[in-house]
Scaffold this active site. Structure first.
Site, short mmCIF file in Angstrom:
data_model
loop_
_atom_site.label_atom_id
_atom_site.label_comp_id
_atom_site.label_asym_id
_atom_site.label_seq_id
_atom_site.Cartn_x
_atom_site.Cartn_y
_atom_site.Cartn_z
N LEU A 26 12.60 27.79 13.56
CA LEU A 26 13.27 27.89 12.47
C LEU A 26 14.59 29.23 11.91
CD1 LEU A 26 9.80 27.82 10.02
CD2 LEU A 26 11.68 26.52 9.84
N ALA A 58 15.97 28.72 16.92
CA ALA A 58 16.41 28.01 18.06
C ALA A 58 17.33 29.71 18.70
CB ALA A 58 17.73 27.49 17.32
N GLN A 100 13.22 28.18 22.25
CA GLN A 100 14.27 27.22 21.31
C GLN A 100 15.43 27.20 22.19
OE1 GLN A 100 15.47 25.40 18.04
NE2 GLN A 100 14.55 23.04 18.52
N TYR A 179 23.13 18.84 17.05
CA TYR A 179 23.90 20.20 18.24
C TYR A 179 23.90 18.98 19.59
CZ TYR A 179 22.01 22.79 14.40
OH TYR A 179 22.03 23.07 13.20
N ARG A 226 13.41 18.22 22.24
CA ARG A 226 13.26 17.89 20.96
C ARG A 226 14.72 17.17 20.64
NH1 ARG A 226 12.86 21.22 14.80
NH2 ARG A 226 11.70 19.89 13.88
N GLY A 316 7.01 23.90 10.06
CA GLY A 316 8.18 25.00 9.51
C GLY A 316 8.43 25.50 7.81
C1 FNR Z 1 14.85 24.48 10.66
N1 FNR Z 1 14.84 23.99 11.85
C2 FNR Z 1 15.14 24.09 12.63
N2 FNR Z 1 15.08 23.01 13.30
C3 FNR Z 1 15.19 23.30 14.60
O1 FNR Z 1 15.05 22.40 15.84
N3 FNR Z 1 15.81 24.61 15.50
C4 FNR Z 1 16.58 25.76 14.43
O2 FNR Z 1 16.36 26.48 15.02
C5 FNR Z 1 15.35 25.19 13.06
N4 FNR Z 1 16.31 26.44 11.91
C6 FNR Z 1 15.71 25.70 10.47
C7 FNR Z 1 15.36 26.85 9.52
C8 FNR Z 1 15.19 26.26 8.47
C9 FNR Z 1 15.47 27.65 7.36
C10 FNR Z 1 14.99 25.18 7.94
C11 FNR Z 1 13.74 24.97 6.89
C12 FNR Z 1 14.40 24.48 8.61
C13 FNR Z 1 13.80 22.20 10.94
C14 FNR Z 1 12.12 22.80 11.04
O3 FNR Z 1 12.21 22.66 12.94
C15 FNR Z 1 11.53 21.25 11.28
O4 FNR Z 1 11.78 20.11 11.50
C16 FNR Z 1 11.90 21.30 9.14
O5 FNR Z 1 11.59 22.33 8.82
C17 FNR Z 1 10.53 19.61 8.76
O6 FNR Z 1 9.24 21.24 8.68
P1 FNR Z 1 8.63 21.24 7.27
O7 FNR Z 1 9.07 22.79 6.86
O8 FNR Z 1 8.38 20.25 6.51
O9 FNR Z 1 7.24 21.83 7.93
C1 8K6 Z 2 18.65 22.64 11.82
C2 8K6 Z 2 19.15 23.63 10.95
C3 8K6 Z 2 19.54 24.74 11.63
C4 8K6 Z 2 20.06 26.10 10.25
C5 8K6 Z 2 20.45 26.73 10.05
C6 8K6 Z 2 20.61 28.07 8.36
C7 8K6 Z 2 19.90 28.05 8.36
C8 8K6 Z 2 19.63 26.89 6.78
C9 8K6 Z 2 18.52 26.26 7.10
C10 8K6 Z 2 18.25 25.77 5.68
C11 8K6 Z 2 17.31 24.51 5.08
C12 8K6 Z 2 17.69 23.55 4.43
C13 8K6 Z 2 17.54 22.62 5.24
C14 8K6 Z 2 17.56 21.12 4.91
C15 8K6 Z 2 18.49 19.82 5.30
C16 8K6 Z 2 18.59 18.95 5.21
C17 8K6 Z 2 18.54 17.67 6.30
C18 8K6 Z 2 18.38 16.48 5.50
#
Ligand code: FNR
Ligand code: 8K6
Length: 347
Positions: A26, A58, A100, A179, A226, A316
């Site tokens: 996250l 990450a 990660q 990415y 992943r 997450g």
């Molecule tokens: C993420 N996710 C994510 N995935 C990843 O591979 N590296 C990352 O750094 C992040 N960062 C991230 C930040 C935030 C704020 C969110 C909400 C999500 C995706 C995360 O690992 C996960 O796949 C999703 O959040 C879905 O799982 P949950 O939240 O439904 O349990």
């Molecule tokens: C892989 C996510 C890396 C994100 C870094 C920024 C953090 C903000 C994350 C907000 C999460 C919202 C997720 C909505 C994405 C939906 C995709 C269909």
């Protein structure tokens, strides 16, 4: 309740997890200006050490991999020392933690590293602006030369070594969510005409080179990956992508990774070209340890694991909302709902 989730799980000869819950990676954008983990991050991870395995947010392998503000790194001694304090704190509480490893490729922005350009498989940009810094528009990337690709592979392996030096139990290579590695795996972003493009074998080459270099550096038992076969983030899907992942998953099956993790926000999404859910597709093509994720509750995760759909569950957003997620689930206490406002602080 959910007894199967609280069983120990043996990943391989070196690593056994206390339960089947992983804390999903996250991104929180709270490292300091030198991209070093802070005391607040140490406390945040230590509070969640009851997870069978924490996957760190990450963490960039080198400066030009950065696409968001204050994302931590693993390429300077200060960053390694900062992470060492985090991993020590998690281990003291009996937990385990993987790093990660991240390079955002065309989603990087030169603003963060005072660079000239961003590297990607091909000169095909993403539309839009950087989240949280909307004044920064994405640029058209430079197609990486073969020498630059070789250097990237070395830098992933070096970051994996740095992760072990920092006390991590292993690494999860971020090959998902649009990415750098994922950009090689989809036709939308990979238009190369050399041995890194055009065919499933060529398009899988970079991912497999990174995996193999990481295995050579730290061992397969400490290397995880992943992947997002369903392009759904920073990317458009192409039905031909399916053949790339069919090939890649078969190749990965021979490598005895610690685990494979689907990169999804919502695993109920169905993709025509994958014949349904990403987790089900991956299970059909990959026989090793598989991690499901994306919108699961303890109930739905326990059911999916009992049905053999995957072996471990990553959680997450509920882990952001509930630092004591594991204790609450174990005791049957109700969980606090997640909301995006919670991203403002690191509780
Ligand atoms: C993420 N996710 C994510 N995935 C990843 O591979 N590296 C990352 O750094 C992040 N960062 C991230 C930040 C935030 C704020 C969110 C909400 C999500 C995706 C995360 O690992 C996960 O796949 C999703 O959040 C879905 O799982 P949950 O939240 O439904 O349990
Ligand atoms: C892989 C996510 C890396 C994100 C870094 C920024 C953090 C903000 C994350 C907000 C999460 C919202 C997720 C909505 C994405 C939906 C995709 C269909």
């Amino acid at each position: 309740m959910y007894q199967n989730l609280f069983e120990q799980y043996r990943l391989n000869d070196s690593i056994t997890l206390n339960n089947r819950f992983l804390m999903a990676p996250l991104t929180r954008c709270m490292a300091d200006a030198d991209l070093v983990p802070t005391d607040a991050m140490l406390a945040y991870y230590a509070r969640r050490a009851e997870a069978g395995l924490i996957i760190s947010e990450a963490t960039i392998i080198r400066p030009d991999g950065q696409g968001y503000p204050n994302t931590p790194g693993l390429f300077t001694q200060a960053q390694i020392a900062g992470w060492r304090r985090v991993t020590d704190a998690v281990h003291e509480k009996g937990g385990k933690i993987f790093a990660q490893l991240w390079h955002t490729g065309r989603v990087a922005h030169p603003h963060f590293f005072n660079g000239e350009h961003v590297l990607a498989p091909s000169a095909v940009g993403v539309e839009g602006t950087v989240p949280r810094m909307r004044e920064l528009s994405y640029q058209t990337p430079k197609a990486a030369s073969k020498a630059e690709i070789a250097e990237l592979v070395r830098d992933y392996a070096k970051a994996a070594e740095n992760a072990i030096e920092a006390g991590f139990d292993g690494v999860e290579i971020h090959g998902a969510n649009g990415y750098l590695i994922d950009q090689f795996l989809h036709y939308d972003s990979n238009r190369r005409e050399d041995e890194y493009g055009q065919t499933p074998e060529n398009m899988s080459r970079f991912a497999l080179e990174v995996v193999d270099a990481t295995i050579a550096a730290i061992g397969a038992d400490r290397t995880a990956l992943r992947l997002s076969p369903g392009a759904y983030f920073n990317m458009s899907a192409d039905p031909r992508d399916r053949q790339v992942f069919d090939y890649l998953l078969a190749e990965l099956g021979c490598r005895r990774l610690a685990y494979l993790h689907e990169g999804m926000f919502d695993d109920s999404m169905r993709f025509d070209f994958l014949d349904g859910r990403v987790s089900d597709y991956m299970r059909r093509y990959y026989q090793g340890n598989l991690v499901g994720v994306g919108g699961y509750s303890p109930e739905t995760a326990a059911e999916a694991i009992a049905a053999g759909r995957f072996d471990l569950i990553a959680i997450g957003r509920p882990f952001i909302a509930n630092p004591d997620y594991i204790a609450k689930v174990r005791s049957g206490e109700s969980l606090q709902d997640y909301s995006d406002e919670m991203l403002a602080t690191l509780d």
